[in-house]
Design a protein around this motif. Structure first.
Motif, PDB file in Angstrom:
ATOM      1  N   PRO A 180      11.521 -18.930   2.480  1.00 26.68           N
ATOM      2  CA  PRO A 180      10.902 -20.213   2.823  1.00 26.68           C
ATOM      3  C   PRO A 180       9.544 -20.380   2.143  1.00 26.68           C
ATOM      4  N   THR A 181       9.117 -21.623   1.955  1.00 20.35           N
ATOM      5  CA  THR A 181       7.786 -21.903   1.421  1.00 20.35           C
ATOM      6  C   THR A 181       6.731 -21.439   2.421  1.00 20.35           C
ATOM      7  N   GLY A 182       5.684 -20.817   1.926  1.00 20.91           N
ATOM      8  CA  GLY A 182       4.618 -20.322   2.782  1.00 20.91           C
ATOM      9  C   GLY A 182       4.618 -18.825   2.957  1.00 20.91           C
ATOM     10  N   VAL A 183       5.602 -18.136   2.397  1.00 22.95           N
ATOM     11  CA  VAL A 183       5.665 -16.673   2.492  1.00 22.95           C
ATOM     12  C   VAL A 183       4.704 -16.058   1.475  1.00 22.95           C
ATOM     13  N   GLY A 184       3.973 -15.016   1.893  1.00 19.82           N
ATOM     14  CA  GLY A 184       3.085 -14.294   0.995  1.00 19.82           C
ATOM     15  C   GLY A 184       3.732 -13.027   0.479  1.00 19.82           C
ATOM     16  N   PHE A 185       3.295 -12.566  -0.698  1.00 23.13           N
ATOM     17  CA  PHE A 185       3.888 -11.383  -1.313  1.00 23.13           C
ATOM     18  C   PHE A 185       2.805 -10.385  -1.694  1.00 23.13           C
ATOM     19  N   GLY A 186       3.111  -9.128  -1.469  1.00 20.12           N
ATOM     20  CA  GLY A 186       2.234  -8.034  -1.866  1.00 20.12           C
ATOM     21  C   GLY A 186       3.058  -6.902  -2.442  1.00 20.12           C
ATOM     22  N   LEU A 187       2.387  -5.909  -2.999  1.00 17.70           N
ATOM     23  CA  LEU A 187       3.084  -4.774  -3.622  1.00 17.70           C
ATOM     24  C   LEU A 187       2.402  -3.486  -3.210  1.00 17.70           C
ATOM     25  N   GLU A 188       3.172  -2.602  -2.606  1.00 19.18           N
ATOM     26  CA  GLU A 188       2.669  -1.283  -2.244  1.00 19.18           C
ATOM     27  C   GLU A 188       3.042  -0.286  -3.329  1.00 19.18           C
ATOM     28  N   PRO A 189       2.114   0.593  -3.719  1.00 20.31           N
ATOM     29  CA  PRO A 189       2.422   1.579  -4.760  1.00 20.31           C
ATOM     30  C   PRO A 189       3.465   2.587  -4.277  1.00 20.31           C
ATOM     31  N   ALA A 190       4.070   3.257  -5.228  1.00 22.57           N
ATOM     32  CA  ALA A 190       5.084   4.262  -4.902  1.00 22.57           C
ATOM     33  C   ALA A 190       4.446   5.421  -4.147  1.00 22.57           C
ATOM     34  N   GLN A 191       5.115   5.832  -3.064  1.00 21.36           N
ATOM     35  CA  GLN A 191       4.643   6.945  -2.247  1.00 21.36           C
ATOM     36  C   GLN A 191       5.822   7.847  -1.902  1.00 21.36           C
ATOM     37  N   PRO A 192       5.573   9.154  -1.768  1.00 23.57           N
ATOM     38  CA  PRO A 192       6.660  10.053  -1.361  1.00 23.57           C
ATOM     39  C   PRO A 192       7.059   9.762   0.080  1.00 23.57           C
ATOM     40  N   PRO A 193       8.292  10.049   0.520  1.00 23.35           N
ATOM     41  CA  PRO A 193       9.293  10.758  -0.282  1.00 23.35           C
ATOM     42  C   PRO A 193      10.147   9.830  -1.159  1.00 23.35           C
ATOM     43  N   GLU A 194      10.096   8.482  -0.969  1.00 20.64           N
ATOM     44  CA  GLU A 194      10.965   7.600  -1.749  1.00 20.64           C
ATOM     45  C   GLU A 194      10.472   7.445  -3.189  1.00 20.64           C
ATOM     46  N   ASN A 195       9.125   7.448  -3.372  1.00 20.96           N
ATOM     47  CA  ASN A 195       8.534   7.244  -4.695  1.00 20.96           C
ATOM     48  C   ASN A 195       9.015   5.936  -5.323  1.00 20.96           C
ATOM     49  N   LYS A 196       9.046   4.892  -4.521  1.00 18.16           N
ATOM     50  CA  LYS A 196       9.452   3.568  -4.981  1.00 18.16           C
ATOM     51  C   LYS A 196       8.374   2.560  -4.589  1.00 18.16           C
ATOM     52  N   GLN A 197       8.087   1.616  -5.483  1.00 19.96           N
ATOM     53  CA  GLN A 197       7.240   0.501  -5.105  1.00 19.96           C
ATOM     54  C   GLN A 197       7.945  -0.329  -4.039  1.00 19.96           C
ATOM     55  N   LYS A 198       7.157  -0.994  -3.200  1.00 22.06           N
ATOM     56  CA  LYS A 198       7.726  -1.813  -2.134  1.00 22.06           C
ATOM     57  C   LYS A 198       7.139  -3.218  -2.172  1.00 22.06           C
ATOM     58  N   LEU A 199       8.017  -4.200  -2.190  1.00 19.77           N
ATOM     59  CA  LEU A 199       7.592  -5.580  -2.007  1.00 19.77           C
ATOM     60  C   LEU A 199       7.341  -5.804  -0.527  1.00 19.77           C
ATOM     61  N   VAL A 200       6.197  -6.372  -0.207  1.00 20.82           N
ATOM     62  CA  VAL A 200       5.848  -6.658   1.183  1.00 20.82           C
ATOM     63  C   VAL A 200       5.799  -8.166   1.359  1.00 20.82           C
ATOM     64  N   LEU A 201       6.658  -8.682   2.224  1.00 24.61           N
ATOM     65  CA  LEU A 201       6.730 -10.116   2.505  1.00 24.61           C
ATOM     66  C   LEU A 201       6.047 -10.379   3.841  1.00 24.61           C
ATOM     67  N   SER A 202       5.245 -11.434   3.905  1.00 22.88           N
ATOM     68  CA  SER A 202       4.517 -11.740   5.136  1.00 22.88           C
ATOM     69  C   SER A 202       4.555 -13.232   5.402  1.00 22.88           C
ATOM     70  N   GLY A 203       4.520 -13.583   6.694  1.00 19.71           N
ATOM     71  CA  GLY A 203       4.513 -14.990   7.097  1.00 19.71           C
ATOM     72  C   GLY A 203       5.419 -15.219   8.290  1.00 19.71           C
ATOM     73  N   VAL A 204       5.029 -16.161   9.148  1.00 23.15           N
ATOM     74  CA  VAL A 204       5.818 -16.440  10.349  1.00 23.15           C
ATOM     75  C   VAL A 204       7.172 -17.035   9.985  1.00 23.15           C
ATOM     76  N   GLN A 205       7.308 -17.583   8.773  1.00 24.36           N
ATOM     77  CA  GLN A 205       8.581 -18.169   8.362  1.00 24.36           C
ATOM     78  C   GLN A 205       9.671 -17.112   8.218  1.00 24.36           C
ATOM     79  N   LEU A 206       9.270 -15.832   8.165  1.00 24.91           N
ATOM     80  CA  LEU A 206      10.239 -14.755   7.951  1.00 24.91           C
ATOM     81  C   LEU A 206      10.863 -14.254   9.243  1.00 24.91           C
ATOM     82  N   ASP A 207      10.545 -14.857  10.362  1.00 22.32           N
ATOM     83  CA  ASP A 207      11.080 -14.408  11.651  1.00 22.32           C
ATOM     84  C   ASP A 207      12.606 -14.424  11.609  1.00 22.32           C
ATOM     85  N   GLY A 208      13.204 -13.237  11.490  1.00 25.06           N
ATOM     86  CA  GLY A 208      14.654 -13.119  11.457  1.00 25.06           C
ATOM     87  C   GLY A 208      15.287 -13.554  10.150  1.00 25.06           C
ATOM     88  N   PHE A 209      14.487 -13.764   9.100  1.00 20.71           N
ATOM     89  CA  PHE A 209      15.064 -14.223   7.831  1.00 20.71           C
ATOM     90  C   PHE A 209      15.871 -13.110   7.170  1.00 20.71           C
TER      91      PHE A 209
END
Length: 309
Positions: A180-209
């Motif tokens: 939905p429009t209004g969602v914010g995006f961030g990026l977390e650096p890779a961390q063990p044990p997965e060693n994968k970057q993570k997209l972080v989505l934020s916003g009340v529009q994501l409730d159950g999305f």
């Protein structure tokens, strides 16, 4: 005393001779001008046509670049003046892209159990849980933070005229192919044990999305704006304009009055879009004519579009 003049030493032109010289000079001037005028006119006409060709080609090349960078199945063409030819092209350009991994939801304490079930297509937990999606390809953090939408497996159902909610980027649904429009995006650096970057989505529009469909290749796209091209007629002159917008709207509802000009003196503006099939890519055909100083140039540009989501 009477002085006598020696008439043999006098020299000059008679009136008849002067008239003959003027007449001959006029004939020579007319002959020279008639010989040189056609090449000069041809040179000037060629220069005008070259200028018009450059103007139209620059506009078409700009449109072609945006078309080739569009999110799959996000192109749409509409006819705003009702003449039977499309005059408006709108699309969602790719700002960043990569591959995702089926995500896991946090437990009641807000932590993610690495042995918990993974969801593909990804889904977001209800608040106050954090929506995170692991990515399998490196992303640029500033570009991620600039983004406004995330798209996964947009199949473009319903087409541009009647988009089907949840299966087309132009009609949001829950679940859907676009956030939905209004969602914010961030990026977390890779961390063990997965060693994968993570997209972080934020916003009340994501409730159950949750996303509607899983991508077979696990592709995702990030977009930050809608780009539109439209031929606008004002004051008896038609111009091709380009604009960008920060929200998703129905076709024909964006305002192009203050959009940036790409080219003016447009005499012909026809845009046609044929969606792809199982045997061929989609095809955009643009016919753009520019007329100025009695000269007109019409260019035809066709762009193949790979709509594989």
């Amino acid at each position: 005393m009477i002085l006598k003049t020696d008439t043999r030493r006098l020299r000059g032109f008679t009136l008849v001779e002067l008239v003959m010289v003027i007449a001959l000079a006029s004939v020579v001037a007319v002959m020279v001008s008639s010989v040189l005028s056609r090449p000069l006119e041809g040179f000037m006409a060629q220069s005008r046509r070259a200028e018009l060709t450059d103007m139209a080609a620059i506009a078409l090349n700009r449109m072609t670049r945006d078309i080739r960078l569009a999110v799959p199945n996000s192109l749409r063409v509409s006819d705003s003046d009702g003449d039977g030819y499309g005059d408006t092209l709108e699309l969602l350009p790719i700002h960043e892209a990569g591959r995702y991994r089926a995500n896991q939801l946090p437990n009641a304490s807000g932590n993610i159990d690495l042995n918990s079930v993974r969801y593909d297509p990804p889904r977001c937990p209800p608040p106050p849980g954090t929506c995170q999606i692991e990515v399998l390809s490196p992303l640029d953090k500033p570009r991620v933070e600039e983004s406004k939408w995330m798209v996964i497996y947009n199949i473009g159902a319903g087409g541009a005229s009647a988009p089907q909610a949840g299966a087309n980027v132009w009609a949001y649904g829950k679940p859907g192919v676009i956030t939905p429009t209004g969602v914010g995006f961030g990026l977390e650096p890779a961390q063990p044990p997965e060693n994968k970057q993570k997209l972080v989505l934020s916003g009340v529009q994501l409730d159950g999305f949750g996303f509607a469909y899983a991508s077979p290749q696990h592709r995702f796209y990030l977009a930050k704006e809608v780009v539109g091209y439209k031929c606008v007629t004002e004051g008896g002159e038609t111009s091709l304009r380009r604009a960008s917008f920060s929200d998703l709207r129905a076709a024909g509802t964006y305002e192009y009055g203050n959009a940036r000009w790409l080219v003016g003196s447009v005499s012909r503006c026809r845009i046609n879009y044929k969606p792809g099939t199982n045997t061929r890519n989609a095809l955009v055909t643009i016919e753009l004519g520019v007329k100025k100083g009695g000269e007109e140039v019409v260019l035809l540009q066709q762009v193949h579009v790979d709509n594989a989501p």
